[in-house]
Design an enzyme around this catalytic site. Structure first.
Site, short mmCIF file in Angstrom:
data_model
loop_
_atom_site.label_atom_id
_atom_site.label_comp_id
_atom_site.label_asym_id
_atom_site.label_seq_id
_atom_site.Cartn_x
_atom_site.Cartn_y
_atom_site.Cartn_z
N ASP A 13 19.83 18.14 29.80
CA ASP A 13 18.98 18.91 28.90
C ASP A 13 18.56 20.21 29.57
OD1 ASP A 13 17.41 19.63 26.77
OD2 ASP A 13 15.93 18.02 27.02
N ASP A 103 21.47 22.66 23.31
CA ASP A 103 21.05 22.66 24.71
C ASP A 103 20.94 21.28 25.35
OD1 ASP A 103 18.87 21.83 23.26
OD2 ASP A 103 17.45 23.24 24.14
N GLU A 104 21.48 20.23 24.70
CA GLU A 104 21.43 18.92 25.34
C GLU A 104 22.58 18.04 24.88
OE1 GLU A 104 18.32 16.08 24.22
OE2 GLU A 104 17.85 17.34 22.48
#
Length: 246
Positions: A13, A103-104
């Site tokens: 993350d 983003d993860e």
């Protein structure tokens, strides 16, 4: 119930993603509180979060909390390019990548020990590559289940690595606040708080029927399973990433 008996699931993350891209691209913003978005806060650097600024807060509230914060307009193309670069590192690390958002992602590194090292070594290398090649900090949690890997990365933030070894999962999980359980928002937390239930361990002590009576059938069963780290879901290769908007 576990998908397998070794801690091989990584939850990776990026830290304060939009704000970190802005700090990467403008050295004057490094180490300073940064707010992305003027009308509504889309992202806040950790320096801004330390002042109480949160995503989805109005810009007026945020500036009241931190008048000296730098407010920047979002640059979606820059965030998209950074995301693509990070996902290239993910996909060069393992073929089993399940993107959750821009983003993860979850990564399953089982079977890679002979060619890539232990899951911990893989996680260390992944973090180093993202920093060196993309210029962004990333936090990684490693565990036997997707749920616990995500919890571990949340506890390790920012810019951290946390491995939960097999056999120590419940000792790690049970002291944590109930909000760490997926699905526990403000409403559910308040219902549990009314009954003096504040930790995951206290949830685990309740019979499933008591949780069902308190929260409803689906939520009660779900939280009972998570409080015992029961999460049989596998990492699903090739799932599409969410859009920037989502």
């Amino acid at each position: 119930m576990f998908v397998h008996g070794v801690a091989t699931i990584l939850h990776a993350d990026l830290d304060a993603f939009y704000a970190s891209v802005e700090q990467r691209d403008d050295p004057r913003l490094r180490g300073r509180p940064v707010i992305v978005g003027a009308g509504v806060v889309l992202a806040a650097s950790y320096e801004a979060k330390a002042r109480g600024i949160r995503t989805a807060m109005t810009g007026r509230q945020a500036r009241r909390l931190c008048p000296e914060a730098s407010v920047v307009s979002p640059r979606m193309s820059a965030y998209s390019e950074a995301s693509k670069a990070v996902y290239r590192v993910f996909e060069e690390t393992t073929p089993l990548v399940e993107g959750l958002s821009i983003d993860e992602a979850f990564l399953d590194v089982r079977g890679l020990e002979r060619i890539s090292g232990t899951p911990t070594e893989i996680a260390v290398r992944l973090r180093r590559r993202v920093l060196e090649e993309v210029g962004l900090p990333i936090t990684v949690g490693v565990a036997r289940t997707k749920f616990l890997a995500k919890v571990a990365s949340g506890v390790a933030k920012p810019d951290g690595l946390l491995v939960v070894p097999p056999g120590s999962e419940l000792a790690f999980l049970h002291p944590l606040p109930v909000e760490r359980l997926w699905g526990v928002g403000a409403v559910t937390a308040a219902k549990l708080e009314q009954r003096g239930i504040r930790t995951v361990g206290q949830v685990a002590l309740l019979p499933q029927g008591a949780l069902v009576g308190m929260l409803g059938r689906a939520a009660g069963r779900h939280l009972h399973d998570l409080a015992h780290n029961r999460d049989p879901r596998a990492v699903l290769r090739g799932r599409r990433r969410g859009s920037i908007g989502s």
